[in-house]
Scaffold this active site. Structure first.
Site, mmCIF file in Angstrom:
data_model
loop_
_atom_site.group_PDB
_atom_site.id
_atom_site.type_symbol
_atom_site.label_atom_id
_atom_site.label_comp_id
_atom_site.label_asym_id
_atom_site.label_seq_id
_atom_site.Cartn_x
_atom_site.Cartn_y
_atom_site.Cartn_z
ATOM 1 N N MET A 11 0.832 -1.207 0.000
ATOM 2 C CA MET A 11 0.000 0.000 0.000
ATOM 3 C C MET A 11 0.874 1.267 0.000
ATOM 4 O O MET A 11 0.716 2.150 -0.849
ATOM 5 C CB MET A 11 -0.907 -0.040 1.243
ATOM 6 C CG MET A 11 -1.900 1.068 1.342
ATOM 7 S SD MET A 11 -3.106 0.716 2.638
ATOM 8 C CE MET A 11 -2.130 0.912 4.133
ATOM 9 N N ASP A 36 13.063 -10.442 -1.921
ATOM 10 C CA ASP A 36 12.600 -10.893 -0.609
ATOM 11 C C ASP A 36 13.618 -10.388 0.418
ATOM 12 O O ASP A 36 14.780 -10.807 0.397
ATOM 13 C CB ASP A 36 12.529 -12.427 -0.621
ATOM 14 C CG ASP A 36 12.040 -12.998 0.706
ATOM 15 O OD1 ASP A 36 12.116 -12.288 1.733
ATOM 16 O OD2 ASP A 36 11.607 -14.164 0.710
ATOM 17 N N ALA A 60 7.319 -5.212 4.797
ATOM 18 C CA ALA A 60 7.046 -5.563 6.196
ATOM 19 C C ALA A 60 5.977 -6.647 6.273
ATOM 20 O O ALA A 60 5.178 -6.821 5.359
ATOM 21 C CB ALA A 60 6.558 -4.331 6.970
ATOM 22 N N THR A 101 6.431 2.013 13.188
ATOM 23 C CA THR A 101 5.023 2.101 13.584
ATOM 24 C C THR A 101 4.807 2.680 14.983
ATOM 25 O O THR A 101 5.682 2.574 15.858
ATOM 26 C CB THR A 101 4.415 0.675 13.544
ATOM 27 O OG1 THR A 101 3.103 0.697 14.093
ATOM 28 C CG2 THR A 101 5.235 -0.309 14.357
ATOM 29 N N TYR A 125 3.905 -8.034 16.748
ATOM 30 C CA TYR A 125 4.183 -7.122 15.619
ATOM 31 C C TYR A 125 5.018 -5.930 16.092
ATOM 32 O O TYR A 125 6.058 -5.604 15.494
ATOM 33 C CB TYR A 125 2.858 -6.650 15.016
ATOM 34 C CG TYR A 125 2.986 -5.496 14.041
ATOM 35 C CD1 TYR A 125 3.474 -5.683 12.750
ATOM 36 C CD2 TYR A 125 2.598 -4.200 14.414
ATOM 37 C CE1 TYR A 125 3.580 -4.615 11.861
ATOM 38 C CE2 TYR A 125 2.697 -3.139 13.532
ATOM 39 C CZ TYR A 125 3.194 -3.352 12.263
ATOM 40 O OH TYR A 125 3.297 -2.285 11.388
ATOM 41 N N LYS A 129 8.856 -4.889 15.025
ATOM 42 C CA LYS A 129 9.146 -3.593 14.388
ATOM 43 C C LYS A 129 10.201 -2.832 15.191
ATOM 44 O O LYS A 129 11.077 -2.181 14.612
ATOM 45 C CB LYS A 129 7.864 -2.769 14.239
ATOM 46 C CG LYS A 129 6.855 -3.331 13.235
ATOM 47 C CD LYS A 129 7.345 -3.329 11.792
ATOM 48 C CE LYS A 129 7.454 -1.933 11.226
ATOM 49 N NZ LYS A 129 7.857 -1.989 9.775
HETATM 50 N N1 LIG Z 1 -0.776 -0.315 7.688
HETATM 51 C C1 LIG Z 1 -0.647 0.442 8.759
HETATM 52 O O1 LIG Z 1 -1.642 0.861 9.386
HETATM 53 C C2 LIG Z 1 0.713 0.830 9.254
HETATM 54 C C3 LIG Z 1 0.814 1.654 10.376
HETATM 55 C C4 LIG Z 1 2.076 2.056 10.806
HETATM 56 C C5 LIG Z 1 3.212 1.635 10.123
HETATM 57 N N2 LIG Z 1 3.078 0.797 9.056
HETATM 58 C C6 LIG Z 1 4.306 0.384 8.366
HETATM 59 O O2 LIG Z 1 4.269 0.907 7.061
HETATM 60 C C7 LIG Z 1 5.036 0.077 6.192
HETATM 61 C C8 LIG Z 1 4.235 -0.214 4.925
HETATM 62 O O3 LIG Z 1 3.104 -0.970 5.276
HETATM 63 P P1 LIG Z 1 1.789 -1.046 4.378
HETATM 64 O O4 LIG Z 1 0.694 -0.496 5.180
HETATM 65 O O5 LIG Z 1 2.087 -0.520 3.004
HETATM 66 O O6 LIG Z 1 1.588 -2.619 4.347
HETATM 67 P P2 LIG Z 1 1.432 -3.651 3.150
HETATM 68 O O7 LIG Z 1 0.459 -3.155 2.149
HETATM 69 O O8 LIG Z 1 1.213 -4.972 3.799
HETATM 70 O O9 LIG Z 1 2.878 -3.608 2.468
HETATM 71 C C9 LIG Z 1 3.954 -4.374 2.920
HETATM 72 C C10 LIG Z 1 4.598 -4.983 1.704
HETATM 73 O O10 LIG Z 1 5.736 -5.733 2.130
HETATM 74 C C11 LIG Z 1 5.743 -6.916 1.376
HETATM 75 N N3 LIG Z 1 6.518 -7.969 2.023
HETATM 76 C C12 LIG Z 1 6.153 -8.835 2.998
HETATM 77 N N4 LIG Z 1 7.150 -9.687 3.273
HETATM 78 C C13 LIG Z 1 8.182 -9.334 2.453
HETATM 79 C C14 LIG Z 1 9.482 -9.839 2.240
HETATM 80 N N5 LIG Z 1 9.934 -10.890 2.948
HETATM 81 N N6 LIG Z 1 10.271 -9.252 1.315
HETATM 82 C C15 LIG Z 1 9.818 -8.203 0.585
HETATM 83 N N7 LIG Z 1 8.583 -7.685 0.737
HETATM 84 C C16 LIG Z 1 7.788 -8.254 1.660
HETATM 85 C C17 LIG Z 1 4.293 -7.308 1.252
HETATM 86 O O11 LIG Z 1 4.127 -8.238 0.206
HETATM 87 P P3 LIG Z 1 2.917 -9.309 0.267
HETATM 88 O O12 LIG Z 1 1.661 -8.481 0.247
HETATM 89 O O13 LIG Z 1 3.146 -10.125 -0.948
HETATM 90 O O14 LIG Z 1 3.094 -10.045 1.548
HETATM 91 C C18 LIG Z 1 3.662 -5.954 0.963
HETATM 92 O O15 LIG Z 1 3.680 -5.675 -0.423
HETATM 93 C C19 LIG Z 1 5.421 -1.140 7.030
HETATM 94 O O16 LIG Z 1 6.723 -0.958 7.531
HETATM 95 C C20 LIG Z 1 4.442 -1.114 8.186
HETATM 96 O O17 LIG Z 1 4.954 -1.750 9.317
HETATM 97 C C21 LIG Z 1 1.863 0.410 8.597
#
Ligand SMILES: NC(=O)c1ccc[n+]([C@@H]2O[C@H](COP(=O)([O-])OP(=O)(O)OC[C@H]3O[C@@H](n4cnc5c(N)ncnc54)[C@H](OP(=O)(O)O)[C@@H]3O)[C@@H](O)[C@H]2O)c1
Length: 280
Positions: A11, A36, A60, A101, A125, A129
């Protein structure tokens, strides 16, 4: 700048790639299938070959509840994976912007958390992090660790998309009103990450949507802006148990002048809804 984005299919990753392209940067976008982050050798060779000025690590394990059942799986990506990216970036001389996060905090505060506040994650989680943040700092390269919160963006699984889908089917939804945070539009966060990538400031930065609210207030505002007539009933966290504990209060603020300030969360919501309308 030449910018390499890991987790580029996620996202936030997708918006970072879009924002970097729009800003005229040269972008290397690597989704999970292309890189990966748990594979240290692959990460070292990808970052070595890319000759990027900056790396934005958006990869992540983000399923907070699933991490509770498989903490090792989550740690492989969020802690060891972050370390792999950080060491490879340091070796390649690239600056790293690593995303973390609000869930690194315990949520017992009543005023927004700043960068120097003590961490105390309550979930697997959050612990993975926090370990990732430590691994990034330990790698010794130029880095910015950006804690953000309650993300919503185009194409990703997120609270706003979920509640709008429910609102289209039901007259009434029930949403927790005793968890408070800072909803953040990925479309606002992405350029801020690039701003930090272009700078030199080191360490942790809090970057989240302005203001704060509960999940209940976020749902009410999402329906109001989207023109959806669905009642939102409040409930407590205890009434809606989940596998992973969440911080009750995880609003973020910054004590660092270099931290980019984002627009109020309501504007983030408006930008997100406008993007959905264009793509619909
Ligand atoms: N979402 C929230 O509310 C939130 C809040 C605070 C901070 N964050 C942080 O923001 C960042 C982005 O998160 P997001 O919301 O964009 O989540 P997301 O949509 O789940 O994006 C994470 C991406 O990482 C990929 N991924 C997972 N395992 C991996 C690996 N081993 N190697 C390479 N890529 C991998 C996932 O691929 P797959 O989909 O194929 O698994 C996905 O495309 C993260 O660091 C998260 O902790 C998120």
């Amino acid at each position: 700048m030449r910018v390499l984005v890991t987790g580029a299919g996620g996202m936030l990753g997708r918006d970072v790639v879009r924002a970097a392209g729009a800003a005229g940067h040269d972008v290397v976008a690597l989704a999970r299938a292309e890189l990966d982050v748990t594979d240290a050798e692959a990460v070292a060779s990808a970052l070595g070959e890319a000759r990027a000025d900056a790396v934005v690590n958006c990869a992540a394990w983000t399923d907070v509840d699933a991490a509770e059942a498989d903490p090792q799986g989550a740690a492989a990506v969020n802690a060891a994976g972050a370390g792999n990216v950080a060491r490879a970036a340091a070796a390649a001389g690239a600056r790293l912007v690593h995303v973390s996060t609000d869930y690194v905090f315990d949520g017992a505060a009543s005023a927004p958390y700043v960068e120097s506040d003590a961490t105390g994650p309550r979930s697997a989680y959050g612990r993975t992090k926090l370990d990732g943040e430590r691994a990034v700092a330990a790698a010794g390269g130029s880095h910015a660790i950006v804690r953000s919160s309650w993300l919503f963006g185009e194409g990703g699984r997120n609270f706003v998309a979920t509640v709008l889908a429910l609102g289209a089917e039901r007259d009434e939804v029930t949403v927790v009103s005793d968890q408070v945070g800072c909803p953040t539009a990925t479309v606002h966060l992405a350029p801020a990450l690039l701003e930090l990538a272009a700078g030199e400031a080191q360490g942790v930065f809090h970057v989240a949507g302005g203001g704060r609210c509960s999940w209940h207030e976020l749902a009410v505002e999402a329906f109001r802006q989207a023109g959806v007539a669905c009642r939102v009933l409040p409930c407590t966290t205890a009434e809606m148990p989940r596998p992973a504990p969440r911080p009750a209060f995880s609003a973020l603020a910054s004590e660092r002048p270099e931290s980019p300030a984002l627009p109020p969360w309501q504007e983030g919501l408006a930008a997100y809804l406008a993007g959905r309308a264009v793509r619909a």
